[in-house]
Design an enzyme around this catalytic site. Structure first.
Site, mmCIF file in Angstrom:
data_model
loop_
_atom_site.group_PDB
_atom_site.id
_atom_site.type_symbol
_atom_site.label_atom_id
_atom_site.label_comp_id
_atom_site.label_asym_id
_atom_site.label_seq_id
_atom_site.Cartn_x
_atom_site.Cartn_y
_atom_site.Cartn_z
ATOM 1 N N HIS A 94 8.993 -3.655 3.737
ATOM 2 C CA HIS A 94 8.692 -3.754 2.348
ATOM 3 C C HIS A 94 9.949 -4.230 1.736
ATOM 4 C CE1 HIS A 94 5.525 -0.654 3.630
ATOM 5 N NE2 HIS A 94 4.644 -1.663 3.321
ATOM 6 N N MET B 102 0.953 -1.120 0.068
ATOM 7 C CA MET B 102 0.019 -0.039 -0.008
ATOM 8 C C MET B 102 0.972 1.426 0.099
ATOM 9 S SD MET B 102 -3.385 -1.022 2.182
ATOM 10 C CE MET B 102 -2.764 -0.753 3.685
#
Ligand code: AMP
Length: 312
Positions: free
Chosen positions: A43, A36
């Site tokens: 990430h 997102m």
């Protein structure tokens, strides 16, 4: 939109047919990381694993409204696209897919994916409808990116189990890989939502990791009684006035069913703790030596390989 990175070229693609054309340029094994945005080192650890294990890497950025309840933070969720693209480009990602809301949920949209069992309890209980939104968007993004392998974070352990469930049940020909939770130096699990914490809350938040560690230590010393293991974690959190526990749960690592009896099977100890308005999620596999990519992939939410595709 899609952004073609690498060799310092960033190309905007506005239409899904152009996306499919860009996807077709990737050859060999393709790894995908779904995000997102508001990217951090957690990430990027998924991106690095994908880069290591595949010929091509796709990242997606989409803040999915369907997984936020009306009272949650969809509108204020951090959006840092330029910085995200620079990080992905530096990490050697080949394509970045950033669909618009209209591309994902056009007028008349009416199809939803509901994984029925493993969504009960834990975050599913705290956030009704959340995993329906997650399962739906992930299925759509899998259809659009067609990965051989897809990379998810341990931090969202129940999400991993939901996605493994839909990959198995819908016969999607891919492997799910589960990367260990990346942490700040003080142990706080990295999260896009950590930026919501006040300085005092941020200072207090590593208590979550200390609580997980306390339970892991008790486990290492031979404790197997589920209530005692949870109590070891709760005692630590109780010492922090800014923290209020949503839940502490001990579950079978494979099925995510609550662990009610003494067992030597691998367990998932997970908790959500609230600091002000911010709910922080964290977990650990017990025994603690299982918190690595190979064991997490193998154990968490069932086997990580499907459809005969067993290569790592
Ligand atoms: P999000 O952007 O929050 O939807 O997360 C995208 C992916 O990154 C999910 O698979 C998350 O589980 C994973 N992720 C988020 N935080 C971390 C972290 N601290 N360590 C490893 N993976 C993470």
């Amino acid at each position: 939109m899609c952004w073609r990175t690498g060799r310092l070229i960033v190309q905007v693609i506005d239409h899904l047919h152009d996306w499919h054309r860009a996807r077709a340029t990737l050859t060999g094994r393709v790894g995908v990381v779904l995000t997102m945005g508001a990217l951090h080192a957690g990430h990027m650890s998924l991106v690095e694993a994908a880069r290591r294990e595949n010929d091509g890497v796709i990242a997606t950025i989409f803040v999915n409204p369907a997984q936020f309840a009306a009272n949650e933070d969809f509108t204020r969720y951090p959006r840092t696209l330029n910085q995200d693209l620079a990080m992905l480009e530096a990490a050697g990602v080949d394509l970045v897919f950033t669909p618009t809301h209209e591309m994902m949920y056009p007028a008349g949209y009416q199809t939803w994916i509901d994984v029925t069992e493993v969504t009960q309890g834990l975050e599913g209980e705290r956030r009704p409808g959340h995993f329906r939104g997650v399962a739906t968007v992930v299925t759509k993004l899998f259809n659009l990116t067609r990965p051989d392998r897809s990379y998810f974070g341990q931090k969202d352990a129940q999400q991993v189990a939901v996605i493994k469930g839909l990959v198995r049940d819908l016969n999607l020909p891919m492997t799910i890989r589960v990367c260990p939770t990346a942490r700040e130096v003080d142990g706080l699990a990295m999260s896009s939502r950590n930026r919501y914490l006040t300085p005092a809350e941020r200072q207090a938040a590593p208590i979550i990791h200390r609580a997980l560690q306390a339970a892991a230590k008790r486990y290492e010393m031979g404790e197997r009684q589920p209530e005692h293991l949870k109590e070891a974690a709760l005692q630590i959190i109780a010492g922090e006035t800014l923290a209020s526990v949503d839940y502490v749960s001990l579950n079978d690592a494979h099925s995510l069913r609550p662990a009610l009896e003494i067992t030597d099977e691998p367990l998932l100890l997970s908790m959500t703790v609230r600091f002000g308005a911010t709910h922080l999620l964290d977990n650990m596999l017990l025994p603690a030596h299982l918190n690595n990519l190979a064991d997490l992939t193998r154990l968490l939410g069932g086997d990580g390989t499907f459809n005969g595709n067993s290569s790592a």
